[in-house]
Every structure is written in structure tokens, then in C-alpha cells.
Design a protein around this motif. Structure first.
Motif: not given
Length: 355
Positions: A15-21, A302-307, A322-327, A341-349
Motif C-alpha cells: 500500500g505504499m506509494p509507487p517508487i520513482v526510478i 511490478v515496476h513498469a518502463w519507460t515513462f 505526461p501527468l495523465e499517463e502516470y496517473r 523525467f523523475p520530476d514529472t513522475a514525482i509531481a504526478a505521485r
């Protein structure tokens, strides 16, 4: 740093938030696999940085996406290395260029990194050295201490069968290096990944850190589903199974015997239909598959690629955002994402957390 490692909690199936790699670092902004790209990713808040590992001629692990360093370095400008341009067969494919395993570390250190993709910033070309694996570990540990949070590493063994065939096996050096830094068990902020299966099975007997089976594809079929291809060790060993077979109930159960998670191309999770030759901006998404649910049922994360933010990589359904894809993928329950683009992944999270 040892204390940080002991305090590390791996966010999986709980239940923890997804990680950003950070995929090859913040590679959307700076040349991939450079210390500068990793530093930028850490500044942006990435949980893990991803070094792809290949070997030099003298057996040192360095960080490049491929053994072929033609596109990602300025080696072609070095006249002293002109005669080393050659053709090699790697994983059954003939490739021409300059290759890391024909250079000593000292020679590699005379080269500088370049941005591989022409539509990304080119002004940082020829500024940064090619880092060693040791240098990436040192960076992660130093920044973890400085920032008061654990920054993990997510190394990939590139072309393990080829490396072993030329007497430069990756696995022993990788495990030895991790042990030297106190990273040998599940408390370590380390995940090792591979597109092959045999070396992951070998690694399972060599180390206690988490392992991930990568799931590749070679394109999309007419029905929008991935064309799966096969792990190279399957091809070499006469095993007719494909990556798609590894995502069946039996395949996932088998992966669970030697790995902790899967790293699938995102199109195994959400397919897309596009005309032949079109980029993803023209692709129309299909309904999500059951892969995330099935993997979780098997006890695999499950860690999916690539965003990526680049417009040509965003399916038309996302409207260029791109935020819509992460969501979408976060809501489907993915445990982590590889992002250029880790900053975008983190913003979406962060936005999802605030919902």
C-alpha cells in the motif's frame, strides 16, 4: 550510511506509494548515465537511480546502456581509437561500432558522454566522463547522507551471456562490489535487473538483494498487444518460450522462484493500437491487462518502463500531458515506474496522494 540502509523500507505490495526510478538518471535533461544526470535525478527526488552495467577490457564495471558506445560518447572524434571500430555479434545480432570491452578503464576515461536522442538537449555533450559503478554507488551513499533519505540503486546487467562468453562476467563483480559496500541482503537499497533469466537464477544464489525479471517487447501487433520476443538465454538454449509466456500464471510462478518482481514494458499493462511506422502520439490505448493483478497474486511487485515527457512517446489519449499517463498507471496499482523525467513522475505521485 549503514544506519540508512538498515532503515530502508522497500515499498512493495504493502500500500505504499509507487517508487520513482530515474531511468539512466534524469536522462530527459542531461546525457544518460552520467554522474550529472544521476545528481539531477536525486535533486528532483528520485527514489532510485538506474545504472546499466557493462565491462571494460580490464574487467571494470562502467555505466553505459549498451556495450556499443558509438552513439553515447565522443569516441568517433578520437583518432587514436579509429582502428578499433569493428563489428560484433551480440545476442545474435551483428552490430558495428566501438565497444566498451575493447577499451581499458583508463581509455574510457578519456571519452565524454553525448546525448543519444536528437530531440533532447545537445548543449551538454562532451562535458561529462563515463562513470564507473563504484562512482555511482559513492554518489548514492554520499547524497543519502547529505539529504537524510535513502537513495537506492537499480543496476541492470547488460548482455550477460555475451559478457560471460568473452571472459568478462558481470555477476561476480557486481555482487563483490555490493558486498564491499555492505549491500548483500534485503535490507540493502538495491535491486538488480536483467532481461535474461539464467543470470538472475545464478544471482539468486549469490546475493540476498532483490532481483527483477525484465519483460521486453519488439513492437506492437495489429491487435495492440506487444510482440514479445524472447530472453536471449532462451534463444541460445533452444527454449521456445517468449516474454509473454513469462507473464502467464505458470510463468509468473516460475519467476517468483528466483526473483522478487517484474519490470515489464508498459504496453504489457496497457496495450495500444497505432498504424505501422507511427510513433506513440498516434496510438490509441486499449483496456488495461491483468498483468499487475496477476503478478501481485504471485507475490511479485511490478515496476513498469519507460515513462517520458517527449510528445512522440505519449499516446493520444493523454492529450499531450505526461501527468495523465502516470496517473493511469498509478491508479492501476503499479509499484514503481522507470522515468527519464523523475520530476514529472514525482509531481504526478504527489498529486495522486492529495486526491
Amino acid at each position: 550510511m549503514n544506519g540508512c540502509a538498515r532503515d530502508f523500507v522497500f515499498p512493495t505490495l504493502n500500500g505504499m506509494p509507487p517508487i520513482v526510478i530515474a531511468h539512466r538518471g534524469a536522462s530527459g535533461y542531461l546525457p544518460e548515465h552520467t554522474l550529472a544526470a544521476y545528481e539531477r535525478a536525486i535533486e528532483q527526488g528520485a527514489d532510485f537511480i538506474e545504472p546499466d552495467l557493462v565491462s571494460t577490457k580490464d574487467g571494470v564495471l562502467i555505466v553505459r546502456h549498451e556495450l556499443n558506445i558509438t552513439e553515447t560518447t565522443n569516441v568517433s572524434d578520437h583518432s587514436e581509437f579509429a582502428a578499433r571500430r569493428t563489428t560484433k555479434v551480440i545476442d545474435g545480432t551483428s552490430v558495428e561500432g566501438w565497444f566498451a570491452d575493447d577499451f581499458t578503464l583508463a581509455e574510457i576515461k578519456t571519452l565524454r558522454a553525448r546525448q543519444r536522442l536528437p530531440f533532447r538537449p545537445q548543449q551538454f555533450n562532451d562535458l561529462f566522463e563515463i562513470p564507473t559503478f563504484e562512482e555511482v554507488i559513492s554518489l548514492a551513499k554520499r547524497e543519502s547522507e547529505r539529504r537524510g533519505r535513502v537513495i537506492g540503486i537499480y543496476p541492470e546487467t547488460k548482455h550477460p551471456s555475451y559478457h560471460r562468453s568473452v571472459g568478462l562476467p558481470l555477476e561476480e563483480k557486481l555482487v563483490e562490489t555490493l558486498k564491499r559496500h555492505g549491500w548483500a541482503d534485503r535490507t540493502a537499497p538495491v535491486v538488480i535487473q536483467s532481461f535474461e533469466t539464467a543470470n538472475l537464477r545464478a544471482l539468486r544464489k549469490m546475493t540476498g538483494v532483490r532481483l527483477v525479471q525484465l519483460i521486453d517487447g519488439v513492437g506492437l501487433g495489429a491487435d495492440g498487444s506487444p510482440l514479445p520476443g524472447r530472453p536471449y538465454d532462451f534463444e541460445a538454449g533452444g527454449d521456445s518460450r517468449t516474454y509473454a509466456d513469462l507473464l502467464t500464471e505458470d510463468g509468473l510462478a516460475e519467476i517468483r522462484t528466483y526473483a522478487d518482481g517484474i519490470g515489464p514494458w508498459k504496453r504489457y499493462l496497457v496495450g495500444a493500437i497505432a498504424r505501422a511506422g507511427a510513433d506513440e502520439s498516434e496510438a490509441k490505448l486499449l483496456a488495461p491487462s491483468s498483468v499487475i493483478r496477476d503478478a501481485h497474486k504471485a507475490g511479485l511487485f511490478v515496476h513498469a518502463w519507460t515513462f517520458r515527457n517527449d510528445p512522440q512517446y505519449l499516446a493520444t489519449d493523454y492529450g499531450g500531458d505526461p501527468l495523465e499517463e502516470y496517473r493511469q498507471f498509478y491508479r492501476l496499482g503499479v509499484d514503481g515506474v522507470f522515468s527519464d523525467f523523475p520530476d514529472t513522475a514525482i509531481a504526478a505521485r504527489a498529486a495522486e496522494r492529495n486526491q
